[in-house]
Design an enzyme around this catalytic site. Structure first.
Site, PDB file in Angstrom:
ATOM      1  N   SER A  87       2.814  23.718 -16.739  1.00 45.22           N
ATOM      2  CA  SER A  87       1.432  24.105 -17.018  1.00 45.22           C
ATOM      3  C   SER A  87       1.424  25.607 -17.244  1.00 45.22           C
ATOM      4  O   SER A  87       2.308  26.324 -16.761  1.00 45.22           O
ATOM      5  CB  SER A  87       0.537  23.759 -15.822  1.00 45.22           C
ATOM      6  OG  SER A  87      -0.661  24.504 -15.844  1.00 45.22           O
ATOM      7  N   GLY A 143       0.502  10.904 -18.187  1.00 45.97           N
ATOM      8  CA  GLY A 143       1.674  10.057 -18.079  1.00 45.97           C
ATOM      9  C   GLY A 143       1.477   8.699 -18.716  1.00 45.97           C
ATOM     10  O   GLY A 143       2.357   8.188 -19.425  1.00 45.97           O
ATOM     11  N   GLY A 177       4.848   9.160 -12.831  1.00 43.86           N
ATOM     12  CA  GLY A 177       3.404   9.365 -12.843  1.00 43.86           C
ATOM     13  C   GLY A 177       2.765   8.780 -14.079  1.00 43.86           C
ATOM     14  O   GLY A 177       1.942   9.437 -14.728  1.00 43.86           O
ATOM     15  N   GLY A 220      -3.812   9.092 -16.746  1.00 39.76           N
ATOM     16  CA  GLY A 220      -3.812  10.416 -17.361  1.00 39.76           C
ATOM     17  C   GLY A 220      -2.746  10.629 -18.421  1.00 39.76           C
ATOM     18  O   GLY A 220      -2.456   9.746 -19.241  1.00 39.76           O
ATOM     19  N   TYR A 239       0.227  25.430  -6.188  1.00 37.82           N
ATOM     20  CA  TYR A 239       0.336  24.759  -7.481  1.00 37.82           C
ATOM     21  C   TYR A 239       1.004  25.672  -8.516  1.00 37.82           C
ATOM     22  O   TYR A 239       1.921  25.249  -9.232  1.00 37.82           O
ATOM     23  CB  TYR A 239      -1.047  24.335  -7.972  1.00 37.82           C
ATOM     24  CG  TYR A 239      -1.006  23.611  -9.291  1.00 37.82           C
ATOM     25  CD1 TYR A 239      -0.558  22.296  -9.360  1.00 37.82           C
ATOM     26  CD2 TYR A 239      -1.399  24.247 -10.471  1.00 37.82           C
ATOM     27  CE1 TYR A 239      -0.503  21.626 -10.575  1.00 37.82           C
ATOM     28  CE2 TYR A 239      -1.340  23.586 -11.689  1.00 37.82           C
ATOM     29  CZ  TYR A 239      -0.885  22.279 -11.734  1.00 37.82           C
ATOM     30  OH  TYR A 239      -0.833  21.623 -12.935  1.00 37.82           O
TER      31      TYR A 239
END
Length: 293
Positions: free
Chosen positions: A146, A24, A18, A22, A171
């Site tokens: 997260s 990554g 990824g 962003g 998520y």
């Protein structure tokens, strides 16, 4: 990034999933400018090529690009095969790829998209690359989670949200799965030179979840955006974990703001972690316990 605590990455090979946008992308830029050979992964070839060109233009280390849709197991396996053909040794694997979908989507593998991309993809890729990580004197696996993990719960009776789906619930579960996976991986690798740690990057201003946002995202993200971290700030902890020389022996920890901290109580449940490992291995078709040293 805390440069004083981070070492040179010359002669180190780092794979980042990824990595075309962003956090990554910022991670790839940061490590490349420290001299690392960066292997970047993206779904779209043009974006991936553009990212590679940008990194080279700012004087970063060698860059190699790979194109793969990480939500598809065949693509993850193909990616691992291509990486291993070129590199017998990987020093750092950063499992950064992730996504949020407010409505339920199913991958061609028949798996719920959030669970497939956020948890099963890093689980499978890490296992497929473990032997190359063990070739490093100090291999590192960094998995981006997260603080949503604190609200997560592993629902083994409905892992894929078939009975009841909520984007937020899916998520949160996937981010808890990232931490459980990290801790279980660290336990399985304790007799090797490979470490495994998880990261909370903070609230970062990116396009994350923009394709299928939930109501809370639509309402609150515009208000909070001025107070969010930049992608470079969000990447700081991943960069620190990949590069700090004093972390060679640090494993099985959860980091925020480049410091180890406690994750949720559920994340330390070793029975849940072991069960999740076995269920995940079955879902991705790993016939052998690859992480057992």
């Amino acid at each position: 990034m805390e440069q004083s605590q981070s070492g040179s990455m010359a002669d180190r090979t780092v794979l980042i999933t990824g990595s075309t946008a962003g956090i990554g992308k910022a991670t790839a830029v940061g490590l490349a400018t420290m001299g690392a050979r960066v292997l970047i992964i993206g779904r779209d070839r043009v974006r991936t090529e553009n990212t590679a060109s940008e990194i080279l233009a700012i004087g970063g280390g060698p860059v190699e690009l790979f194109v793969a849709d990480m939500s598809l197991q065949a693509e993850v396996r193909r990616l691992a095969g291509e990486v291993l053909q070129r590199h017998a040794r990987i020093d750092v694997l950063i499992n950064n790829v992730g996504g949020y979908w407010n409505t339920r989507h199913v991958t061609p593998d028949g798996l719920e998209h959030t669970f497939a991309l956020n948890h099963l993809a890093p689980f499978l890729l890490t296992n497929l690359l473990l032997e190359s990580l063990k070739q490093s004197a100090a291999g590192r696996v960094v998995t981006v989670s997260s603080n949503a993990q604190a609200m997560g719960r592993i629902d083994f009776d409905d892992l894929q949200g078939e009975r009841s789906y909520s984007g937020a619930r899916a998520y949160n579960q996937s981010k808890l799965a990232n931490v459980l996976f990290t801790y279980e991986l660290a336990r399985r690798l304790q007799t090797t030179s490979v470490t495994a740690n998880a990261v909370h990057p903070g609230l970062v201003s990116t396009a994350f979840g923009a394709g299928d946002p939930g109501r809370a995202q639509r309402l609150f993200v515009p208000v909070l955006r001025p107070f969010m971290k930049s992608p470079a700030q969000g990447a700081a902890t991943s960069i620190h974990l990949a590069s700090a020389p004093d972390l060679d022996q640090m494993t099985g920890r959860y980091f925020a703001k480049s410091k180890p901290t406690r994750s949720s109580k559920r994340s330390y449940d070793t029975l849940v972690a072991a069960r999740l490992w076995e269920v995940s291995a079955d879902l991705v078709g790993l016939t052998a316990p690859a992480a057992n040293a």
